[in-house]
Design an enzyme around this catalytic site. Structure first.
Site, PDB file in Angstrom:
ATOM      1  N   HIS A 238      44.890 -56.833  17.397  1.00 53.38           N
ATOM      2  CA  HIS A 238      45.120 -58.007  18.244  1.00 53.38           C
ATOM      3  C   HIS A 238      44.330 -59.222  17.731  1.00 53.38           C
ATOM      4  CE1 HIS A 238      46.441 -59.206  22.558  1.00 53.38           C
ATOM      5  NE2 HIS A 238      46.454 -60.249  21.746  1.00 53.38           N
TER       6      HIS A 238
ATOM      7  N   ARG B 122      53.923 -59.339  22.271  1.00 57.56           N
ATOM      8  CA  ARG B 122      53.441 -58.516  23.375  1.00 57.56           C
ATOM      9  C   ARG B 122      53.802 -57.060  23.094  1.00 57.56           C
ATOM     10  NH1 ARG B 122      50.669 -62.137  24.274  1.00 57.56           N
ATOM     11  NH2 ARG B 122      50.586 -63.543  26.070  1.00 57.56           N
TER      12      ARG B 122
END
Length: 309
Positions: free
Chosen positions: A272, A224
């Site tokens: 990502h 994260r």
């Protein structure tokens, strides 16, 4: 017949409709699957946190919210949600994460960057150590962290894992708590962060924790974005405390063009892509929870709302 509401953005429906219908049929579940239906008729909500649905109060009959994402930080604080919430633990996502993490650990372990980008044709015949001589630390021993630990153990690495609460993973040196974190970081020649985004983990990689790592260590973050204090990491990279960082997740995505990570010579930005939910395998996980709910069995992958994951 049970009613299953798909509450996510339209492009998700395009991706998931057929796999969900196939999985429901394979499980022998007679279901009305749709993107719109009266709230009082809904039995299960297949959900993405960026959905327009944010008030769960009208869904008085619903038995569970089945999240399509592994991350649940954007929904756990929703005070209108008072029914079970299951996060996504997708076998396809796990496999993708293991492959991405293993690839970048091996890249650092073997020193591949110096060979791939070598404009001066510098002949450096330095032999890398064997995997058994290298310590890899994984921060976060959930499903993803444990799977990555097993893969790295299989390659011969010494693996230490840290988690907030005590865990036991065969072959892994498992540490927990504040003292355990300091011990883990002190050994982290390569560190992989796979923690959830919670108040307790925000900025866990900061000036103090970076200073606890061996000088010249490598950092890999597919977990994260908020786990890392960006300014502290840049300072540690500039000082040579951290040799290089590979970052797949960020506080703001896409990463703004003006962010210093893009231009930093010791940062690799990936967009990502470390792991993504696969519609076919994720649909099977969702439908298994629907089957369990109808059979009166416990749901899998339930979120602890107090812990936030």
């Amino acid at each position: 017949m049970i009613n299953v509401l798909f509450a996510a953005r339209p492009e998700r429906w395009t991706t998931y409709e057929a796999p969900l219908r196939t999985a429901l049929k394979a499980a022998g579940i007679d279901a009305n699957l749709a993107t719109e239906m009266p709230a009082q008729d809904v039995d299960y909500i297949v959900y993405a946190p960026n959905s327009d649905l944010q008030d769960f109060t009208p869904y008085t009959r619903a038995k569970a919210v089945l999240n399509l994402w592994a991350g649940v930080e954007k929904i756990t604080g929703n005070e209108t949600l008072d029914i079970p919430l299951a996060r996504m633990v997708d076998p396809g996502l796990t496999t993708g994460m293991v492959e991405w993490v293993t690839g970048h650990v091996m890249r650092y372990h073997l020193g591949m960057d110096a060979h791939i980008v070598n404009p001066d044709h510098h002949w450096d015949a330095k032999t890398p150590p064997l995997a058994r001589e290298r310590e890899v630390v994984i921060l976060g021993l959930g499903a993803l962290g444990t799977a990555c630990a097993h893969a790295l153990l299989g390659l011969g690495f010494r693996v230490t894992g840290w988690s907030r609460s005590a865990k036991n993973v065969e072959g892994v040196t498992c540490l927990h708590g504040d003292e355990g974190l300091a011990q883990a970081l002190a050994a982290a020649q390569i560190a992989v962060t796979l923690l959830p985004d919670t108040p307790a983990t925000k900025n866990i990689i900061n000036a103090d924790t970076l200073a606890q790592m061996p000088k010249g260590a490598f950092l890999i973050n597919p977990g994260r974005g908020p786990l890392i204090d960006d300014d502290a990491l840049i300072a540690a990279l500039d000082a040579g405390q951290i040799a290089h960082a590979t970052l797949d997740v960020f506080r703001i995505e896409p990463l703004p063009q003006e962010h210093p990570f893009w231009a930093h010579p010791h940062v690799t930005v990936t967009p990502h892509i470390a792991a993504d939910t696969r519609a076919v395998t994720a649909s099977e996980v969702v439908v298994e929870n629907i089957r369990r709910g109808e059979a009166g069995e416990p749901f899998i992958n339930l979120v602890d709302r107090e812990l936030g994951y």
